[in-house]
Enzyme design. Structure first.
Site, PDB file in Angstrom:
ATOM      1  CG  HIS A  65      45.295  56.504  48.997  1.00  0.00           C
ATOM      2  ND1 HIS A  65      43.737  56.721  48.875  1.00  0.00           N
ATOM      3  CD2 HIS A  65      45.481  55.264  48.541  1.00  0.00           C
ATOM      4  CE1 HIS A  65      43.428  55.477  48.715  1.00  0.00           C
ATOM      5  NE2 HIS A  65      44.499  54.579  48.445  1.00  0.00           N
TER       6      HIS A  65
ATOM      7  NE  ARG B  55      47.298  51.773  48.639  1.00  0.00           N
ATOM      8  CZ  ARG B  55      47.528  51.331  50.043  1.00  0.00           C
ATOM      9  NH1 ARG B  55      49.231  51.418  49.972  1.00  0.00           N
ATOM     10  NH2 ARG B  55      46.873  51.031  50.797  1.00  0.00           N
TER      11      ARG B  55
ATOM     12  CD  GLU C 214      39.119  48.213  48.709  1.00  0.00           C
ATOM     13  OE1 GLU C 214      39.761  48.642  49.333  1.00  0.00           O
ATOM     14  OE2 GLU C 214      38.937  47.873  47.347  1.00  0.00           O
TER      15      GLU C 214
ATOM     16  CG  ASP D 273      38.732  51.910  51.018  1.00  0.00           C
ATOM     17  OD1 ASP D 273      38.512  53.112  51.108  1.00  0.00           O
ATOM     18  OD2 ASP D 273      39.468  51.896  50.020  1.00  0.00           O
TER      19      ASP D 273
ATOM     20  NE  ARG E  73      41.287  55.240  52.931  1.00  0.00           N
ATOM     21  CZ  ARG E  73      41.773  54.713  52.233  1.00  0.00           C
ATOM     22  NH1 ARG E  73      41.137  53.707  51.375  1.00  0.00           N
ATOM     23  NH2 ARG E  73      43.153  54.246  51.781  1.00  0.00           N
TER      24      ARG E  73
ATOM     25  CB  CYS F 212      46.876  44.734  51.556  1.00  0.00           C
ATOM     26  SG  CYS F 212      45.263  44.986  50.799  1.00  0.00           S
TER      27      CYS F 212
HETATM   28  C1  PEP Z   1      42.473  49.474  51.719  1.00  0.00           C
HETATM   29  O1  PEP Z   1      41.159  50.072  51.451  1.00  0.00           O
HETATM   30  O2  PEP Z   1      42.541  48.868  52.823  1.00  0.00           O
HETATM   31  C2  PEP Z   1      43.366  49.214  50.835  1.00  0.00           C
HETATM   32  C3  PEP Z   1      44.572  48.620  51.212  1.00  0.00           C
HETATM   33  O3  PEP Z   1      43.638  49.931  49.731  1.00  0.00           O
HETATM   34  P1  PEP Z   1      43.578  51.658  49.552  1.00  0.00           P
HETATM   35  O4  PEP Z   1      44.374  51.969  50.783  1.00  0.00           O
HETATM   36  O5  PEP Z   1      44.466  51.712  48.276  1.00  0.00           O
HETATM   37  O6  PEP Z   1      42.211  52.006  49.279  1.00  0.00           O
HETATM   38 MG    MG Z   2      40.762  50.417  49.542  1.00  0.00          MG
END
Ligand code: PEP
Ligand code: MG
Length: 595
Positions: free
Chosen positions: A199, A306, A441, A465, A475, A512
């Site tokens: 993030h 988000r 996810e 995820d 990640r 996404c």
């Molecule tokens: C994802 O997990 O791909 C997603 C878009 O959500 P985040 O990156 O906020 O976990």
């Molecule tokens: Mg996610």
């Protein structure tokens, strides 16, 4: 990740997470905990100066806390009680007097005496049968961490106090740290740890500042004031470059900016393939302030809001009114296009100190996303009420993160029904037909997609995820970045299964994760039949350029071939060759990091 020296300059390579080139001065910040605490005995003559050292550190800590409290922005002033409680801890006899007593009685250094006091305080707290009070140990630890830093002379300044245009060099920045960055001052950042979809990386893109993470030991290589070149598209970082290298990168920077502005000129055109297949390109945002960029980059709405960053920025829990105002404004600006608001996805790598969470061995597998919301229904309901109320002012869709089983969908829907009943009862307006979807996810959600499709209005595939959980790759772990593979055949087959399940039931499906904005992934995702791609605003113009150059017919036939391949490398090589033929300039200019 790797490095080699060229005539005085040092070349390092990390994970490219936010494109653009910057050349500037390094500013080292220490965002790590003070780790090394050591014990030593002191003699009688040293006792007074050791006590004095402790009192000075307490005084400095007090001054810092008071300064922080006075400098709190108006909208978070109501949370200043947290700092008041920290100031009280500083004066508490269990902490202050007992530490001084240990220095005097045991003739040990202040660090060790303080550590012993914390152990004793912790034991006392653990005996208290009240979660709220026993959890206050976190506040004690926060305050003592500050004292330790002041004892060690480490830099205490917040990132918001940086007042020169610099490139930040840090071991790590948390997503909360990045919310403090002053983008007028910070030109970019580089860190030892982190991965492409952490993030922190996503925030760098949102702020549109170049960043390279996962450089492993960059903080040990760079000194304050060193000249750095950071190439956020390739992951190259050069320390103290020679003149030729600077000239080379100045030119590359110019070309990059020129190319970007050329592409930007056509970003308002629809994302339509040369044979007439249209898909919807929407944006991922973290803050209301990004909405203007969504429009100027040609986004057709917001595919992922988000919402947790508002909680991180407030360093607490924003109230319903604050959330409502924020969501309403986003909805109004984007209307008539849709805004998909994702309910809180805290946990994993995002924490808010006001929500007490036990320390978990594996936060990504812990109380995260919908699990946390179902456990804290008051917080969840307040957000749902704010979203529903805002839905009267635009085209809002609602989405739940981290769904792993049907029961979570049913439980979330039940809470949503209660909130709707309350609103009805109080004659408060909202969109009664609001669309509700889920993020796919977690691998179990992929398997259950056909069933889930009967219960929701849409799916949004969160590949950041999904890859982490399906391939068992953290990640945010820079050591595992090489195995974080969006082109892994298992991932492609999973996406295919989700899309096919959605299509069978007639619901729409978007994607996404960071894959959506990666030019190399686009032909694949379009061949798979995704209806909507939601990405960081800055990725929209280039993505449109790619989509407007390809044909759906070719993308589908490429997919037929790709699906037969056995390794991620084969898939990547195949797609890269296709892209070289389609848009050679993308390959030449290094825009295809291919995740
Ligand atoms: C994802 O997990 O791909 C997603 C878009 O959500 P985040 O990156 O906020 O976990
Ligand atoms: Mg996610």
């Amino acid at each position: 990740m790797s490095n080699h020296d060229v005539a005085g300059q040092k070349n390092m390579k990390g994970v490219a997470v936010s494109s653009g080139i910057i050349i500037g001065k390094a500013h080292l910040v220490d965002r790590t905990k003070t780790k090394i605490l050591y014990k030593y005995l002191i003699n009688d003559e040293e006792i007074n100066s050791e006590v004095e050292r402790f009192e000075n550190a307490l005084l400095t800590t007090e001054q810092q806390l008071v300064r922080l409290k006075n400098g709190m922005p108006e909208h978070v002033k109501e949370h200043s009680f947290i700092l008041d409680s920290h100031l009280m801890i500083l004066k508490d006899s269990m902490l202050k007097d007992s530490t001084i007593k240990r220095i005097l009685d045991e003739k040990i250094n202040v660090e060790w005496a303080l550590k012993k006091s914390i152990v004793a305080i912790r034991q006392n707290f653990e005996q208290i049968d009240d979660d709220y009070i026993s959890n206050r140990i976190n506040d004690v630890e926060y305050v003592t961490e500050r004292i330790f830093r002041n004892l060690s002379g480490k830099d205490q300044r917040g990132l918001d106090t940086i007042n020169q245009r610099v490139i930040i060099v840090a071991h790590d920045l948390s997503p909360a740290d990045t919310t403090e960055l002053n983008v007028d001052r910070v030109k970019g950042f580089i860190t030892n740890v982190g991965g492409r979809t952490s993030h922190t990386a996503i925030m760098a893109q949102a702020l549109d500042i170049p960043a390279v993470v996962g450089l492993e030991a960059i903080t040990a290589q760079v000194s304050e004031g060193d000249i750095l070149i950071v190439d956020g598209s390739t992951g190259n970082v050069i320390i103290n470059p020679d003149d030729n290298t600077i000239l080379f990168y100045e030119k590359k920077k110019f070309q990059h900016e020129e190319y970007k502005s050329n592409i930007a000129r056509v970003s308002h055109l629809p994302a339509e393939s040369i044979d007439g297949h249209r898909i919807s390109i929407t944006a991922n945002i973290e803050f209301l302030e990004e909405v203007a960029a969504v429009k100027s980059h040609g986004g057709k709405g917001i595919g992922l809001y988000r919402t947790e960053f508002l909680y991180l920025r407030s360093k607490g829990i924003p109230d319903e009114e604050e959330l409502f105002e924020d969501y309403r404004e986003v909805a109004e600006i984007i209307a008539p296009n849709p805004v998909t608001i994702r309910t809180l996805d805290l946990g994993g790598d995002k924490f808010v100190s006001k929500i007490e969470m036990a320390t978990e061995m594996n936060p990504a597998l812990g109380l995260r996303g919908i699990r946390l919301c179902l456990k804290l229904p008051d917080i969840f309901k307040s957000q749902l009420r704010a979203i529903l109320r805002a839905s009267a002012y635009g085209n809002i869709q609602l989405m739940f993160p981290m769904i792993s089983g049907l029961q979570e969908i049913l439980d979330a829907e039940q809470i949503m029904k209660e909130v709707k009943d309350e609103l009805d009862h109080n004659n408060i307006e909202y969109d009664h037909d609001i669309k509700t979807g889920i993020m796919i996810e977690v691998p179990s959600a992929v398997t259950m997609a056909e069933t889930f499709a009967q219960y929701v209005d849409f799916f949004s595939i969160g590949t950041n995820d999904l890859i982490q959980y399906a391939l068992a790759i953290d990640r945010i772990n820079e050591h595992m970045a090489f195995m974080y593979q969006p082109f892994h055949p298992a991932i492609i087959k999973m996406i295919k299964h989700v899309v096919d399940s959605a299509k069978k039931t007639g619901i729409s499906v978007s994607l996404c994760g960071e894959m959506a904005g990666d030019p190399l992934c686009l032909p694949l995702l379009i061949g798979l039949g995704i209806d909507e791609l939601s990405m960081n605003s800055s990725a929209i113009p280039l993505s449109k350029r790619v989509i407007r150059s390809l044909s759906i017919k070719d993308a589908r036939s490429d997919l037929k071939h790709v699906i037969t391949l056995g390794t991620s490398r084969e898939v990547r090589t195949y797609l890269l060759d296709r892209m070289k033929a389609l848009l050679p300039e993308l390959v030449e200019k290094g825009y295809l990091h291919g995740m």
